[in-house]
Design an enzyme around this catalytic site. Structure first.
Site, PDB file in Angstrom:
ATOM      1  N   ARG A   1       0.830  -1.250  -0.011  1.00  0.00           N
ATOM      2  CA  ARG A   1       0.004   0.151  -0.025  1.00  0.00           C
ATOM      3  C   ARG A   1       0.958   1.238   0.021  1.00  0.00           C
ATOM      4  NH1 ARG A   1      -4.764  -1.909   4.064  1.00  0.00           N
ATOM      5  NH2 ARG A   1      -5.868  -3.419   2.832  1.00  0.00           N
TER       6      ARG A   1
ATOM      7  N   LYS B   1       3.263  10.640 -11.103  1.00  0.00           N
ATOM      8  CA  LYS B   1       2.641  10.227 -12.152  1.00  0.00           C
ATOM      9  C   LYS B   1       3.180   8.700 -12.249  1.00  0.00           C
ATOM     10  CE  LYS B   1      -0.209  13.231 -15.003  1.00  0.00           C
ATOM     11  NZ  LYS B   1      -0.380  13.555 -16.439  1.00  0.00           N
TER      12      LYS B   1
ATOM     13  N   GLU C   1       9.477  17.146 -26.142  1.00  0.00           N
ATOM     14  CA  GLU C   1       8.740  17.529 -24.656  1.00  0.00           C
ATOM     15  C   GLU C   1       9.612  18.604 -24.104  1.00  0.00           C
ATOM     16  OE1 GLU C   1       6.432  16.508 -22.824  1.00  0.00           O
ATOM     17  OE2 GLU C   1       6.000  14.317 -23.305  1.00  0.00           O
TER      18      GLU C   1
ATOM     19  N   LYS D   1       7.829  22.430 -14.650  1.00  0.00           N
ATOM     20  CA  LYS D   1       7.080  21.255 -13.907  1.00  0.00           C
ATOM     21  C   LYS D   1       6.936  21.231 -12.602  1.00  0.00           C
ATOM     22  CE  LYS D   1       5.178  16.914 -14.724  1.00  0.00           C
ATOM     23  NZ  LYS D   1       5.596  15.763 -15.228  1.00  0.00           N
TER      24      LYS D   1
ATOM     25  N   GLU E   1      -4.154  17.123 -11.633  1.00  0.00           N
ATOM     26  CA  GLU E   1      -4.300  17.382 -12.765  1.00  0.00           C
ATOM     27  C   GLU E   1      -5.808  17.558 -12.948  1.00  0.00           C
ATOM     28  OE1 GLU E   1      -2.973  15.524 -16.743  1.00  0.00           O
ATOM     29  OE2 GLU E   1      -3.630  14.099 -15.590  1.00  0.00           O
TER      30      GLU E   1
ATOM     31  N   ARG F   1      -2.451  21.633 -14.312  1.00  0.00           N
ATOM     32  CA  ARG F   1      -1.363  20.640 -14.634  1.00  0.00           C
ATOM     33  C   ARG F   1      -1.864  20.088 -16.141  1.00  0.00           C
ATOM     34  NH1 ARG F   1       0.965  15.626 -11.149  1.00  0.00           N
ATOM     35  NH2 ARG F   1       2.363  14.946 -12.612  1.00  0.00           N
TER      36      ARG F   1
ATOM     37  N   ASN G   1      -0.418  18.590 -21.025  1.00  0.00           N
ATOM     38  CA  ASN G   1      -0.813  17.367 -22.234  1.00  0.00           C
ATOM     39  C   ASN G   1      -0.591  18.044 -23.629  1.00  0.00           C
ATOM     40  OD1 ASN G   1      -1.214  15.406 -20.520  1.00  0.00           O
ATOM     41  ND2 ASN G   1      -3.119  16.056 -19.635  1.00  0.00           N
TER      42      ASN G   1
ATOM     43  N   HIS H   1      -0.139  15.950 -26.554  1.00  0.00           N
ATOM     44  CA  HIS H   1      -0.476  14.661 -26.222  1.00  0.00           C
ATOM     45  C   HIS H   1      -1.781  13.985 -26.550  1.00  0.00           C
ATOM     46  CE1 HIS H   1       2.977  15.622 -23.820  1.00  0.00           C
ATOM     47  NE2 HIS H   1       2.880  14.463 -23.422  1.00  0.00           N
TER      48      HIS H   1
ATOM     49  N   HIS I   1      -0.584  10.840 -28.387  1.00  0.00           N
ATOM     50  CA  HIS I   1      -0.390   9.548 -27.519  1.00  0.00           C
ATOM     51  C   HIS I   1      -1.357   8.360 -28.568  1.00  0.00           C
ATOM     52  CE1 HIS I   1      -0.158   9.937 -23.120  1.00  0.00           C
ATOM     53  NE2 HIS I   1       0.932   9.782 -23.550  1.00  0.00           N
TER      54      HIS I   1
ATOM     55  N   HIS J   1       7.775   8.357 -27.988  1.00  0.00           N
ATOM     56  CA  HIS J   1       7.013   9.144 -27.199  1.00  0.00           C
ATOM     57  C   HIS J   1       7.267  10.797 -27.799  1.00  0.00           C
ATOM     58  CE1 HIS J   1       4.374  11.019 -24.145  1.00  0.00           C
ATOM     59  NE2 HIS J   1       5.520  11.759 -24.185  1.00  0.00           N
TER      60      HIS J   1
END
Length: 359
Positions: free
Chosen positions: A121, A143, A185, A228, A238, A242, A246, A249, A253, A266
């Site tokens: 956990r 993330k 990026e 960032k 997000e 935030r 993207n 993206h 993606h 990527h």
């Protein structure tokens, strides 16, 4: 050593940046060593380059260190690969006091972070990115995630590391394509948040791609990391700002999923996604043509692979399954100008298809 804080109250952590920092890691981590198990997560090539030496140097400094070898490539981010790894951790005697070290690129960081978030956990972990893409983006912000056949990072959790250790000298071992891909990026940060860094990258792109100016490279990495960190501090989960990270993206993606993660890297996919988002920004009446031309010019300097033929409708279907879809609406990050982004959810499907047809 440059130190940047990610201020998240009791979960704040530092980003440390310095050439040659990996060799100083035992000294850096010594205050955190309470005789717990330390586990390095990495992949075969990185282990050969850095992992074995890191394990030995930590052992020599009194750390109890184990090593977990993740599958190569995106296979490391599959649910089927994780079950055996959890069993391996139990056999090693890991418990809630253990600390994990993610030594590698974005794939290693995503997978090791997800394992850290879910094992017992949640245990502590530290990001040690070895790629430019991970240094400026994926290692910062917590993330984590694994892939499903339907798309990337559809299973995951936000689990902040205890520190991010960036040693730009590690980039010297990267293939040229990994550097040029990651530059997509890097350009993104300038496009959405900082016109000055956009202009700096544009003026020095050749040197950055060739790693010809270490001081400049470290400055750019530090600036991207700070941008960032500030966004994450303002919107960790997000829900608001935030999401501007993207940019590129939404379509990127989907292209990555469509062609396979090996055909299109990527950062390359994001570069194409930024071009499409730039076209949508003009059509939406937000962005001036001259700003788009500057974006197009800098992306045009990257040695991007030619996209194989594709049906934009197939890409659109993939996009509709993306995490960025809310209330069945596809959310896009568009530019009002270079350095200023906005999130919209009313882009017409025909416009999206037109933007992709122009790639």
């Amino acid at each position: 050593m440059q130190s940047i804080s990610v201020p998240l109250q009791n979960r704040s952590y530092p980003i440390w940046i310095e050439n040659g920092l990996l060799a100083k890691l035992p000294e850096l981590l010594k205050p955190m060593n309470q005789n717990q198990k330390w586990v390095i997560f990495s992949q075969n090539e990185i282990i050969s380059l850095y992992g074995n030496n890191l394990r030995e140097s930590l052992k020599s400094a009194g750390f109890q260190v184990e090593l977990v070898v993740l599958p190569d490539g995106e296979k490391a981010k599959s649910l089927s690969a994780l079950e055996g790894i959890f069993s391996q951790l139990m056999e090693m005697g890991c418990d809630r006091s253990s600390t994990f070290l993610a030594l590698g690129g974005g794939v290693v960081g995503d997978a090791a972070g997800f394992i850290a978030a879910t094992f017992m956990r949640g245990v502590d972990y530290i990001q040690i990115p070895t790629t430019l893409l991970a240094m400026v983006d994926s290692s910062i912000g917590g993330k984590t995630g694994v892939n499903l056949p339907a798309g990337k990072n559809l299973v995951g959790v936000i689990w902040q590391p205890k520190a991010v250790v960036i040693d730009p000298k590690l980039l010297e071992s990267l293939p040229e394509r990994e550097i040029s891909s990651a530059m997509g990026e890097v350009i993104k940060y300038g496009a959405i948040l900082d016109r000055d860094i956009f202009d700096l990258i544009s003026s020095n792109l050749e040197d950055l791609l060739k790693l010809a100016n270490p001081e400049l490279l470290t400055k750019v990495i530090g600036r991207c990391a700070k941008l960032k960190a500030d966004v994450v501090a303002e919107d960790e989960r997000e829900g608001g700002k935030r999401r501007i990270l993207n940019f590129g993206h939404t379509i990127g993606h989907a292209l990555e999923t469509n062609f396979g993660f090996d055909t299109l890297r990527h950062g390359e996919a994001i570069a194409y996604g930024m071009l499409a988002a730039g076209k949508l920004s003009i059509e939406d009446g937000r962005m001036k043509n001259e700003d788009f031309e500057l974006l197009e010019e800098i992306i045009g300097k990257l040695p991007l692979p030619v996209l194989p033929k594709f049906d934009p409708n197939d890409i659109l279907q993939i996009m509709q399954r993306d995490k960025k879809v809310r209330g069945r609406k596809i959310h896009f990050v568009l530019l009002e100008e270079l350095g200023k982004a906005v999130i919209v959810d009313d882009v017409a499907k025909r416009s999206i298809i037109n933007a992709m047809e122009g790639l």
